[in-house]
Design a protein around this motif. Structure first.
Motif, PDB file in Angstrom:
ATOM      1  N   UNK A  10      -2.566  -4.043  -9.811  1.00 30.07           N
ATOM      2  CA  UNK A  10      -3.441  -2.940  -9.455  1.00 30.07           C
ATOM      3  C   UNK A  10      -4.099  -3.112  -8.106  1.00 30.07           C
ATOM      4  N   UNK A  11      -4.359  -4.349  -7.710  1.00 32.68           N
ATOM      5  CA  UNK A  11      -4.954  -4.591  -6.391  1.00 32.68           C
ATOM      6  C   UNK A  11      -4.026  -4.098  -5.288  1.00 32.68           C
ATOM      7  N   UNK A  12      -2.723  -4.268  -5.489  1.00 33.04           N
ATOM      8  CA  UNK A  12      -1.751  -3.787  -4.509  1.00 33.04           C
ATOM      9  C   UNK A  12      -1.709  -2.261  -4.487  1.00 33.04           C
ATOM     10  N   UNK A  13      -1.708  -1.661  -5.654  1.00 30.59           N
ATOM     11  CA  UNK A  13      -1.592  -0.203  -5.752  1.00 30.59           C
ATOM     12  C   UNK A  13      -2.692   0.509  -4.987  1.00 30.59           C
ATOM     13  N   UNK A  14      -3.872  -0.113  -4.905  1.00 32.65           N
ATOM     14  CA  UNK A  14      -4.999   0.526  -4.224  1.00 32.65           C
ATOM     15  C   UNK A  14      -4.729   0.742  -2.743  1.00 32.65           C
ATOM     16  N   UNK A  15      -3.871  -0.077  -2.158  1.00 29.06           N
ATOM     17  CA  UNK A  15      -3.624   0.026  -0.725  1.00 29.06           C
ATOM     18  C   UNK A  15      -2.334   0.726  -0.349  1.00 29.06           C
ATOM     19  N   UNK A  16      -1.583   1.222  -1.320  1.00 27.32           N
ATOM     20  CA  UNK A  16      -0.269   1.803  -1.049  1.00 27.32           C
ATOM     21  C   UNK A  16      -0.372   3.294  -0.768  1.00 27.32           C
ATOM     22  N   UNK A  17       0.215   3.717   0.334  1.00 21.80           N
ATOM     23  CA  UNK A  17       0.358   5.145   0.649  1.00 21.80           C
ATOM     24  C   UNK A  17       1.829   5.518   0.477  1.00 21.80           C
ATOM     25  N   UNK A  18       2.124   6.298  -0.524  1.00 19.90           N
ATOM     26  CA  UNK A  18       3.513   6.711  -0.741  1.00 19.90           C
ATOM     27  C   UNK A  18       3.910   7.755   0.291  1.00 19.90           C
ATOM     28  N   UNK A  19       5.147   7.638   0.795  1.00 21.32           N
ATOM     29  CA  UNK A  19       5.660   8.553   1.811  1.00 21.32           C
ATOM     30  C   UNK A  19       6.960   9.189   1.315  1.00 21.32           C
ATOM     31  N   UNK A  20       7.313  10.345   1.893  1.00 20.28           N
ATOM     32  CA  UNK A  20       8.613  10.953   1.632  1.00 20.28           C
ATOM     33  C   UNK A  20       9.640  10.288   2.540  1.00 20.28           C
TER      34      UNK A  20
END
Length: 732
Positions: free
Chosen positions: A153-163
């Motif tokens: 979850x710590x990683x997920x907080x910083x992820x910006x999903x892109x197309x």
């Protein structure tokens, strides 16, 4: 030829291909895990198989050929990198057992404070980042590179999903500022060339897989798609398109293989191999994919056909690998001081042969030949580009006698003329020459004439011509091409009329290399005008001092004349100078012997990296340093690809494998590389290209000798299309 050279690697590729073929029907991630494909490269204590980068490259090629969707590539890149930085890290077992990963290599800064580490900045796009269980992150710290692992979850907080342009894999950016303090676990510090190599090698391996699929798909379509009442594969334009696709595909596979084999080499070697793989495989895959779409026509440009999906993945890989110009400039800077190592033999291999050959070569050097010479000095010619570009050959002398007596002029010839050296023996001999800075001498056209005599000539012909040629007493030319029969050699018109005791030749030959210096020529002439085109041709040995022979030099665009016209006006050739049977000369001319000379290197005669390197080191160029280095990088990458093609062919022969398309591919790629290299050189020197000083413009003007010699590129493409790819001939 795919990346895999060994039987085990080919079996691995087949297993992966079968597994990937099922991915269109259902999720295969559990099967990838069960097959050990996520941990094949990891230590056994972490649940892996202890294999290496070559195995990963073989798998990557197969997964890309089947367009495997999902997270396999980013996950194995993350675990490969983590295993190099922290071999005992517990996350390795999780990644081997089905955990997904991503590798973040740039854009972030690490700042220490209050006992924790904060990451700032935003990364470039990263494959597999959205939804990953673990991310291995490289950040720039106060002392240089630092590596961190961020999970859950710590990683997920910083992820910006892109197309992403690739529809089959998730992609995103990591925002360091959005991560909670202390979420990044420090793993290691310092740069790691192995990680850079793995990224480049696996990207290149995927690119090779994409290219291979494109070639197979395009050829299958060209064989079955009918236009104007015949398969489009019979049209020369389509044949050349498909053949060039194959050339790029073979080079891509070779480049990926060369990068993978660098895993156990020095960091400098790894960086050289990584850069050339990116330039020779990852970036060119986009062009191959586009060529497939244009070959397929309208159907290839639709959403329904898979071509666009492969094209999109190629675009994604190329973009993520960095710009071509930056990679080329980086390789060029490295190539100023480093050279790729293509040695493959144990230095202690065949010690008795090494000692024997070394003793002879030491005696050659004791005659006063400098230790850093080229073959031209061994044979008495000046050591410069003009000599290399013209006709280096053995000449009579003490050095030549020593080499000939030891069977070292042509060691692959049978005794008593050579040593009957096989591939390994030839490589050892070449290595001993190289250790002393000596290039093996050449009999030039004799390398065509003598094998034919050894295979088809009489004992008397062999005794009369082979040894004198090896001693430099006879220099040969090849009387094949005619004004109306260049590439279409079988349409030659020179006539051979049977007379008492021999034959009378009447006709004209052209583009005859070295005829103004030669004593003898191998000549094709039509001895039976009533026979079919490829029959009724005989193979003669012509004494150029015979009455009726006239040699006229052809001055080339360079101002020199290596080529000539040769007029045969009622020239008598005795029966003992007919090789083989009358009317069977075409078979002799077309013979390719298994004991051909081993090709060890990839240095280019025209547009070579050595010229660009000298220009850059002298600062005698108009282009900026970055532009000049990029040109050097491109030339270096091309030469390294040629050397790798040669090395793969050698290793295949050592392994008892039949040589496939490599010879034809190498000829086409060599010609195109020299062409591109001369243009790179001219672009760098600028206004100096208007002068003859330095020989750079002359180097470009001499290029047609390469583009025409041994069959034009277009003829080679016909050979590849029809004999390798199996496309139909025109009208069939």
């Amino acid at each position: 030829m795919p990346i895999a050279l060994t039987a085990d690697h080919r079996d691995l590729a087949d297993v992966v291909a079968q597994l990937v073929a099922r991915s269109a029907d259902r999720e295969v991630w559990p099967e990838l895990v069960a097959a050990g494909l996520l941990g094949v490269h990891l230590p056994e204590e972490s649940g892996g198989a202890g294999a290496g980068l070559m195995e990963l490259a073989v798998i990557a090629e197969s997964t890309a050929a089947g367009l495997l969707p999902g997270r396999w590539l980013p996950s194995v890149l993350a675990s490969y990198a983590l295993a190099r930085l922290a071999p005992q890290h517990p996350a390795l077992a999780e990644l081997a057992d089905g955990g997904s990963g991503a590798l973040v290599l740039g854009g972030l800064v690490a700042e220490a404070g209050d006992g924790t580490v904060r990451l700032s900045g935003v990364s470039a796009p990263v494959l597999g980042l959205p939804g990953a269980d673990h991310a291995l992150v490289r950040a720039e710290g106060a002392e240089g590179a630092e590596w961190f692992l961020i999970s859950g979850g710590a990683l997920a907080a910083g992820v910006r999903e892109e197309d992403g342009i690739d529809l089959t894999r998730p992609i995103g950016r990591l925002d360091g500022g959005a991560l909670a303090p202390g979420s990044a676990q420090r793993v290691a510090a310092g740069e790691c060339a192995e990680i850079e190599l793995a990224v480049a090698a696996l990207f290149a391996a995927e690119a090779a897989g994409l290219c291979g699929w494109a070639v197979r798909t395009g050829v299958e379509y060209a064989k079955t798609r009918v236009q104007f009442d015949r398969p489009i594969g019979s049209f020369q334009a389509i044949q050349h398109k498909a053949a060039l696709m194959l050339v790029r595909s073979e080079v891509a596979a070779t480049a990926a293989w060369d990068a993978a084999r660098a895993e156990q080499q020095s960091p400098a070697q790894q960086r050289l191999a990584a850069a050339q793989a990116t330039l020779n495989a990852t970036h060119p895959a986009v062009e191959v994919a586009l060529e497939l779409v244009t070959l397929l026509g309208g159907i290839g440009f639709t959403w329904e056909h898979d071509a666009h999906r492969y094209w999109r993945r190629a675009l994604s890989l190329s973009a993520l690998a960095g710009t071509e110009a930056e990679t080329a400039a980086w390789l060029g800077a490295l190539a100023l001081t480093e050279q790729r190592d293509f040695s493959f033999l144990d230095p202690e291999a065949l010690p008795e042969l090494r000692a024997e050959v070394g003793a002879v070569l030491d005696r050659v050097q004791a005659l006063g030949i400098p230790a850093t010479t080229s073959a031209s000095r061994v044979t008495g010619e000046p050591d410069n580009d003009e000599a290399e570009a013209s006709w280096q050959r053995v000449r009579p002398g003490a050095a030549t006698d020593l080499l000939a007596d030891a069977g070292l002029i042509a060691p692959h010839y049978p005794e008593p003329y050579g040593r009957g050296a096989g591939v390994q023996e030839q490589a050892v001999i070449a290595d001993e020459f190289a250790k002393r800075g000596l290039r093996q001498p050449s009999t030039v056209i004799g390398e065509w004439a003598l094998p034919t005599l050894l295979e088809h000539g009489t004992t008397e012909q062999q005794k009369r011509f082979v040894t004198p040629t090896l001693r430099g007493e006879i220099f040969w030319c090849q009387l094949f091409s005619e004004p109306g029969a260049g590439s279409d050699l079988a349409s030659l018109r020179t006539k051979a009329t049977k007379v008492e005791g021999g034959w009378r030749l009447q006709g004209q030959k052209v583009w005859t290399s070295g005829a103004h210096e030669a004593q003898w020529g191998i000549c094709l002439a039509r001895s039976d005008a009533s026979a079919a085109k490829h029959r009724g041709i005989s193979y003669f040995l012509v004494d150029l001092a015979s009455p009726g022979v006239e040699v006229r030099p052809l001055k080339q665009a360079t101002g020199r004349h290596e080529f000539n016209e040769v007029f045969l006006d009622d020239v008598f050739v005795p029966d003992e100078c007919l090789v083989g049977e009358a009317g069977h000369g075409w078979r002799l001319a077309a013979t390719t012997l298994a004991n051909e000379r081993l090709q060890m290197g990839g240095r280019l005669t025209h547009g070579g990296a050595h010229r660009l390197r000298a220009v850059i080191e002298s600062s005698d160029h108009a282009a900026s340093t970055d532009v000049a280095l990029a040109a050097l990088g491109r030339c270096t990458a091309r030469e390294n690809a040629l050397s790798a093609l040669n090395l793969r062919a050698i290793l295949a022969r050592l392994g008892g494998m039949e040589i496939g398309a490599e010879i034809s591919v190498a000829k086409v790629f060599n010609a195109s590389a020299q062409r591109a290299g001369t243009f790179d050189l001219l672009a760098v020197i600028g206004p100096a290209g208007a002068l003859t000083a330095g020989g750079h413009a002359i180097d470009h003007l001499g290029l047609p000798a390469v583009l025409f010699g041994g069959g034009t590129t277009e003829i080679q493409l016909n050979v590849i299309a029809q004999r390798v790819l199996g496309l139909p001939r025109e009208g069939r």
